[in-house]
Design an enzyme around this catalytic site. Structure first.
Site, mmCIF file in Angstrom:
data_model
loop_
_atom_site.group_PDB
_atom_site.id
_atom_site.type_symbol
_atom_site.label_atom_id
_atom_site.label_comp_id
_atom_site.label_asym_id
_atom_site.label_seq_id
_atom_site.Cartn_x
_atom_site.Cartn_y
_atom_site.Cartn_z
ATOM 1 N N ARG A 156 5.234 6.181 13.466
ATOM 2 C CA ARG A 156 5.218 6.836 12.150
ATOM 3 C C ARG A 156 4.600 8.225 12.239
ATOM 4 O O ARG A 156 3.625 8.440 12.974
ATOM 5 C CB ARG A 156 4.380 5.981 11.191
ATOM 6 C CG ARG A 156 4.475 6.412 9.748
ATOM 7 C CD ARG A 156 3.609 5.521 8.866
ATOM 8 N NE ARG A 156 2.224 5.946 8.896
ATOM 9 C CZ ARG A 156 1.207 5.210 8.435
ATOM 10 N NH1 ARG A 156 1.404 4.015 7.935
ATOM 11 N NH2 ARG A 156 -0.020 5.677 8.494
ATOM 12 N N ASP A 216 0.531 5.012 1.891
ATOM 13 C CA ASP A 216 -0.215 5.402 3.092
ATOM 14 C C ASP A 216 -1.424 6.294 2.770
ATOM 15 O O ASP A 216 -1.312 7.306 2.058
ATOM 16 C CB ASP A 216 0.703 6.132 4.082
ATOM 17 C CG ASP A 216 1.672 5.164 4.763
ATOM 18 O OD1 ASP A 216 1.334 3.968 4.885
ATOM 19 O OD2 ASP A 216 2.761 5.612 5.180
ATOM 20 N N HIS A 229 0.833 -1.212 0.000
ATOM 21 C CA HIS A 229 0.000 0.000 0.000
ATOM 22 C C HIS A 229 0.861 1.253 0.000
ATOM 23 O O HIS A 229 2.046 1.210 0.332
ATOM 24 C CB HIS A 229 -0.905 0.033 1.239
ATOM 25 C CG HIS A 229 -0.144 0.137 2.525
ATOM 26 N ND1 HIS A 229 0.503 -0.935 3.104
ATOM 27 C CD2 HIS A 229 0.113 1.198 3.331
ATOM 28 C CE1 HIS A 229 1.106 -0.543 4.208
ATOM 29 N NE2 HIS A 229 0.904 0.760 4.370
ATOM 30 N N HIS A 276 4.595 0.397 -0.147
ATOM 31 C CA HIS A 276 5.418 -0.417 0.745
ATOM 32 C C HIS A 276 4.617 -1.582 1.305
ATOM 33 O O HIS A 276 3.383 -1.589 1.271
ATOM 34 C CB HIS A 276 6.036 0.420 1.876
ATOM 35 C CG HIS A 276 5.043 1.180 2.693
ATOM 36 N ND1 HIS A 276 4.494 2.372 2.285
ATOM 37 C CD2 HIS A 276 4.507 0.928 3.904
ATOM 38 C CE1 HIS A 276 3.651 2.817 3.203
ATOM 39 N NE2 HIS A 276 3.626 1.950 4.197
HETATM 40 C C1 SIN Z 1 3.548 1.095 7.453
HETATM 41 O O1 SIN Z 1 2.786 0.471 6.730
HETATM 42 O O2 SIN Z 1 3.618 2.320 7.436
HETATM 43 C C2 SIN Z 1 4.435 0.327 8.430
HETATM 44 C C3 SIN Z 1 5.454 -0.487 7.781
HETATM 45 C C4 SIN Z 1 6.060 -1.484 8.740
HETATM 46 O O3 SIN Z 1 5.423 -1.874 9.743
HETATM 47 O O4 SIN Z 1 7.172 -1.906 8.486
#
Ligand code: SIN
Length: 324
Positions: free
Chosen positions: A292, A127, A125, A275
């Site tokens: 985050r 974000d 995805h 990602h």
């Molecule tokens: C995310 O999706 O922003 C997190 C990625 C992760 O947990 O490595």
């Protein structure tokens, strides 16, 4: 904003800027660079900010090592590059730090455990693309990291676009798609997930190809977990084209894999990447805790100059006291 001379462009092979205040170590041919930078817990000079920004435009995701930050330092770092949003528009934030979103091992526990994966790109995805102005960038810091497992992958959506045939590029340039929050394909979602989603629905229509203002790059703006259908196609046409595009953007040659350590930071351009959060941690007994912050983004604009449109919910605003 960086000065014009510091904006790297694809046309020049991104060679416009030789950094003088940081060291940039590329990790693959297309995406990802590790950056040696001054202490990120302290205010950064404008030169360092410009050079990190230029490396980000070029490499799409940059990594820092051994930079343990507190929540407050994380907020200060993010604020040097843009305006932090609320931690997460649907799932909330860390108590006392409204800009910080907690990414713990069990945040979506039953979404990911024991349920079969339908397709390999389920989980990839970009974000919050259900918002009409998805975050411009995300800054994720690792605090508790398993001794093995828990790596994250990113893919370069500009290179993925370029690798399509000219004929298919011409077609996808004309398309738009509906992005919404929903449990991953084939999974029901927890009651909590459903309830939060019902209270704060977010649905938007974005161009399948967006143009990045600073570089002129065209990006295949397809976010597998959020992009549900392509406007104007039959459901079958839409699903088959999405399957093709999702498989395409996750080709290994467009990706980088990052091994976390405590104090590691990943900073990605959320307009030009997708990602994949790790799944292997759900079969391991180790803890994993990251935090985050996302930066407010613009409304995407397509190749035809048309902007995305909001279908449900509100645009993501910069966090200011009183908006939480
Ligand atoms: C995310 O999706 O922003 C997190 C990625 C992760 O947990 O490595």
């Amino acid at each position: 904003m960086p000065s014009a001379a510091l904006v790297p462009s694809r046309e020049s092979g991104f060679a416009d800027l030789a950094p003088r205040h940081i060291a940039v170590h590329p990790l693959t041919g297309h995406i990802g660079a590790e950056i040696e930078a001054p202490d990120l817990s302290r205010p950064l000079s404008p030169e360092v900010v410009d050079e990190i920004r230029a490396a980000l435009l070029k490499w799409k995701v940059v990594f820092f090592r051994d930079q343990p930050l507190s929540h407050a330092e994380h907020v200060a770092l993010a604020s040097a590059f843009g305006a932090p949003t609320i931690g997460h528009p649907v799932f909330g934030f860390v108590e006392g730090y409204p800009q910080v979103y907690s990414i713990g091992r069990d945040r979506f526990a039953t979404r990911h455990t024991g349920e079969p994966l339908i397709r390999p790109w389920t989980g990839w995805h970009t974000d919050v693309t259900a918002a009409v102005n998805p975050p411009a960038a995300s800054i994720l810091r690792g605090v508790t990291i398993p001794p093995y497992g828990g790596d994250t992958f990113w893919t370069n959506l500009a290179v993925a676009y370029d690798a399509l045939s000219p004929t298919l590029r011409g077609f996808v340039d004309t398309l738009r798609g509906i992005h919404a929050f929903a449990p991953p394909e084939g999974q029901a979602g927890t009651a909590d997930f459903k309830e939060k989603n019902r209270r704060r629905p977010l649905v938007s229509e974005h161009p399948l190809v967006r143009v990045i203002p600073e570089t002129g790059e065209r990006v295949l703006f397809v976010s597998p977990s959020f992009l549900k259908s392509i406007t104007g196609l039959t459901p079958r046409e839409s699903q088959q084209l999405l399957d093709l595009l999702f498989e395409h953007i996750t080709r290994p040659e467009f990706t980088v894999r990052f091994r976390w350590r405590p104090g590691s930071i990943a900073f990605w351009d959320n307009r030009t990447t997708a990602h994949l959060a790790p799944r292997d941690i759900y079969s391991l007994d180790f803890d994993r805790q990251l935090y985050r912050i996302t930066l407010k983004g613009d409304v995407p604009v397509g190749v035809d100059g048309r902007s995305s449109s909001l279908i449900e919910g509100e645009p993501l605003e910069a966090f200011t006291a009183g908006t939480a």
